[in-house]
Enzyme design. Structure first.
Site, PDB file in Angstrom:
ATOM      1  N   ARG A 156      14.674  32.792  20.334  1.00  0.00           N
ATOM      2  CA  ARG A 156      15.895  32.137  20.802  1.00  0.00           C
ATOM      3  C   ARG A 156      17.094  33.055  20.525  1.00  0.00           C
ATOM      4  O   ARG A 156      18.037  33.113  21.282  1.00  0.00           O
ATOM      5  CB  ARG A 156      16.097  30.774  20.123  1.00  0.00           C
ATOM      6  CG  ARG A 156      17.413  30.135  20.524  1.00  0.00           C
ATOM      7  CD  ARG A 156      17.603  28.652  20.166  1.00  0.00           C
ATOM      8  NE  ARG A 156      16.729  28.096  19.186  1.00  0.00           N
ATOM      9  CZ  ARG A 156      16.904  28.216  17.854  1.00  0.00           C
ATOM     10  NH1 ARG A 156      17.934  28.847  17.367  1.00  0.00           N
ATOM     11  NH2 ARG A 156      16.046  27.661  17.037  1.00  0.00           N
ATOM     12  N   TYR A 201      32.807  24.416  42.769  1.00  0.00           N
ATOM     13  CA  TYR A 201      31.377  24.110  42.861  1.00  0.00           C
ATOM     14  C   TYR A 201      31.149  22.691  42.311  1.00  0.00           C
ATOM     15  O   TYR A 201      31.655  22.350  41.236  1.00  0.00           O
ATOM     16  CB  TYR A 201      30.586  25.141  42.060  1.00  0.00           C
ATOM     17  CG  TYR A 201      29.111  24.839  41.980  1.00  0.00           C
ATOM     18  CD1 TYR A 201      28.299  24.947  43.099  1.00  0.00           C
ATOM     19  CD2 TYR A 201      28.528  24.429  40.793  1.00  0.00           C
ATOM     20  CE1 TYR A 201      26.950  24.666  43.027  1.00  0.00           C
ATOM     21  CE2 TYR A 201      27.173  24.144  40.708  1.00  0.00           C
ATOM     22  CZ  TYR A 201      26.394  24.266  41.838  1.00  0.00           C
ATOM     23  OH  TYR A 201      25.058  23.978  41.773  1.00  0.00           O
ATOM     24  N   ASP A 256      34.414  32.395  37.959  1.00  0.00           N
ATOM     25  CA  ASP A 256      33.064  32.164  38.476  1.00  0.00           C
ATOM     26  C   ASP A 256      32.876  33.134  39.642  1.00  0.00           C
ATOM     27  O   ASP A 256      33.440  32.957  40.712  1.00  0.00           O
ATOM     28  CB  ASP A 256      32.907  30.704  38.929  1.00  0.00           C
ATOM     29  CG  ASP A 256      31.475  30.387  39.378  1.00  0.00           C
ATOM     30  OD1 ASP A 256      30.762  31.319  39.794  1.00  0.00           O
ATOM     31  OD2 ASP A 256      31.083  29.202  39.324  1.00  0.00           O
ATOM     32  N   LYS A 292      21.742  33.017  42.307  1.00  0.00           N
ATOM     33  CA  LYS A 292      22.180  33.319  43.681  1.00  0.00           C
ATOM     34  C   LYS A 292      22.043  34.815  43.985  1.00  0.00           C
ATOM     35  O   LYS A 292      20.947  35.313  43.988  1.00  0.00           O
ATOM     36  CB  LYS A 292      23.607  32.795  43.874  1.00  0.00           C
ATOM     37  CG  LYS A 292      23.862  31.403  43.255  1.00  0.00           C
ATOM     38  CD  LYS A 292      23.064  30.308  43.913  1.00  0.00           C
ATOM     39  CE  LYS A 292      23.087  28.976  43.164  1.00  0.00           C
ATOM     40  NZ  LYS A 292      24.390  28.451  42.770  1.00  0.00           N
TER      41      LYS A 292
HETATM   42  C1  LIG Z   1      24.953  27.507  41.902  1.00  0.00           C
HETATM   43  C2  LIG Z   1      26.296  27.674  41.344  1.00  0.00           C
HETATM   44  C3  LIG Z   1      26.562  27.341  40.012  1.00  0.00           C
HETATM   45  C4  LIG Z   1      25.511  26.724  39.107  1.00  0.00           C
HETATM   46  O1  LIG Z   1      24.469  27.588  38.840  1.00  0.00           O
HETATM   47  P1  LIG Z   1      22.960  27.124  38.504  1.00  0.00           P
HETATM   48  O2  LIG Z   1      22.262  28.413  38.278  1.00  0.00           O
HETATM   49  O3  LIG Z   1      22.463  26.353  39.683  1.00  0.00           O
HETATM   50  O4  LIG Z   1      23.038  26.263  37.298  1.00  0.00           O
HETATM   51  C5  LIG Z   1      27.844  27.546  39.540  1.00  0.00           C
HETATM   52  N1  LIG Z   1      28.819  28.035  40.327  1.00  0.00           N
HETATM   53  C6  LIG Z   1      28.603  28.361  41.610  1.00  0.00           C
HETATM   54  C7  LIG Z   1      29.719  28.901  42.427  1.00  0.00           C
HETATM   55  C8  LIG Z   1      27.337  28.189  42.169  1.00  0.00           C
HETATM   56  O5  LIG Z   1      27.127  28.487  43.443  1.00  0.00           O
END
Ligand SMILES: *Cc1c(COP(=O)(O)O)cnc(C)c1O
Length: 398
Positions: free
Chosen positions: A52, A104, A176, A201
């Site tokens: 961890r 988001y 983000d 992504k």
């Molecule tokens: C998908 C996404 C998230 C969340 O990410 P996960 O890996 O699904 O938890 C946060 N911000 C944006 C802009 C996203 O597209």
């Protein structure tokens, strides 16, 4: 790769953090699938005690991500939401978090449904307007959470300008950067303190892993986030870290091609008689076209549009008829996806909130992949052919 800071992006993507394995010479970072590490004597070990806390596969990915964002360190988590959660845990009851209003859906939910109950106060503002940013900051403000480009309206925030305002008031900033990826945009260089990623992504890019990361610019934030990572324990497994590390090797190639396809698709949609608005920062008609050129290497591969007549039925018809575009949530993979934000990703945001940002019922969001452009356009063409517009609207355009 000691000199990785001096390398160009493509070289860093492939090499940063990835050194031959000291045990075998394996060129690719092994998947250290272990929960614990042998000690020679109590407290005498090779720097690894429990997985961890430390895992060599995870550390390789963290070093790679830090290099890609030109940061001091990266800290990886089990998902993008776990990464945001770790950032929010740095704050205390009564602290104000100021966020982009076009956010988001999961970030909105985490902030309002989880953290408000622990006393964090959230304020949602349109960060395109710098006077609103300045006006929103109070002595209790501790963090500005910037999402740019936003999802799904593809609005941009001027990272440099907003971070300068935040700095003046001693407010931390976190961007983000999921939609852009570090290949298109590097917020730390523009003055941000932290960058958050859903590596699910573009970074991974193959729609087969959930993983998140925070990249930071200083030791204090790095120490604090590693503390949260270890104390809370929302870590990614070594196999997932390996897959993201592998995916990143082609990040620049994938994103470049996807952007090329997206631009052509945006132009195709603009000319389509059944399409009303097209949202893409690479179109000259986008109100922030100049900012996109200044702040991003390319305008990205997400394209949103809504339809003449704005009927949910029309959008549903279109999305049920694509064959190459898969109807699914998520984005950033090599394969193209189509989605309906109002009912899918943004279902948790109340309709009146959605409409404020232009997120209408017929809004369709495309995550453009790297298939052949001709096939993507032909697919949209045949799917749009099936769309029947409400009577009056149809007659006015035919
Ligand atoms: C998908 C996404 C998230 C969340 O990410 P996960 O890996 O699904 O938890 C946060 N911000 C944006 C802009 C996203 O597209």
């Amino acid at each position: 790769m000691k000199k990785s800071k001096e390398h160009k992006f493509a070289t860093k993507a492939i090499h940063a953090g990835v050194d031959p394995d000291p045990f075998s010479g394996a060129v690719m970072t092994p998947i250290y699938q272990t929960s614990t590490y042998a000690q020679e004597a109590p407290g005498v070990h090779k720097g690894y005690e429990y997985a961890r806390t430390q895992n060599p596969t995870r550390q390789a990915l963290e070093a790679n991500l830090a290099a890609l964002e030109d940061g001091y360190d990266a800290i990886c988590f089990a998902s993008g939401m776990a990464a945001m959660d770790a950032v929010l845990r740095l704050f205390n009851p009564g602290d104000e978090i100021i966020l982009s209003s076009d956010l988001y859906g999961g970030s909105y939910r985490l902030m309002t449904k989880v953290y408000e109950k622990y006393g964090l106060v959230s304020k949602f503002i349109d960060m395109r307007d710098l006077t609103k940013v300045e006006a929103a900051i109070t002595p209790k403000s501790k963090l500005l959470w910037i999402e740019t480009p936003t999802n799904p309206m593809l609005q941009l925030t001027d990272i440099q300008a907003v971070c300068a305002i935040a700095k003046k008031h001693e407010v931390l900033t976190c961007v983000d950067n999921t939609f852009a990826s570090p290949y298109l945009q590097q917020p730390l260089k523009m003055g941000a303190d932290m960058v958050c990623h859903s590596a699910t992504k573009y970074l991974n890019g193959h729609s087969d892993v959930i993983l998140g990361a925070v990249v930071v610019n200083d030791k204090k934030l790095s120490d604090d986030l590693h503390f949260v990572q270890n104390a809370v324990g929302a870590i990614p497994g070594p196999n997932d870290c390996f897959l993201v590390l592998r995916g990143i090797k082609t990040l620049h190639v994938r994103v470049k091609q996807a952007c090329k396809n997206a631009k052509k698709i945006a132009k195709y949609l603009v000319a389509h008689p059944k399409v009303r608005n097209v949202y893409y920062p690479g179109l000259k008609t986008h109100p922030q076209y100049e900012l996109a050129k200044r702040q991003m290497r390319k305008p990205g591969a997400m394209v949103s549009f809504d339809m003449v007549g704005d009927s949910y039925e029309a959008a549903k018809m279109m999305m049920s008829n694509t064959e190459v575009f898969t109807l699914a949530e998520s984005l950033g993979g090599v394969e193209s996806l189509i989605g309906h934000p109002a009912s899918m990703t943004h279902g948790s945001i109340p309709k009146e909130e959605r409409l404020k940002t232009g997120l209408t019922d017929s809004l369709v969001r495309l995550s453009v992949g790297i298939e052949h452009l001709d096939d993507l356009i032909a697919d949209l063409e045949q799917a749009l052919k099936e769309v029947k517009l409400p009577e009056d609207e149809a007659s006015s355009i035919s």
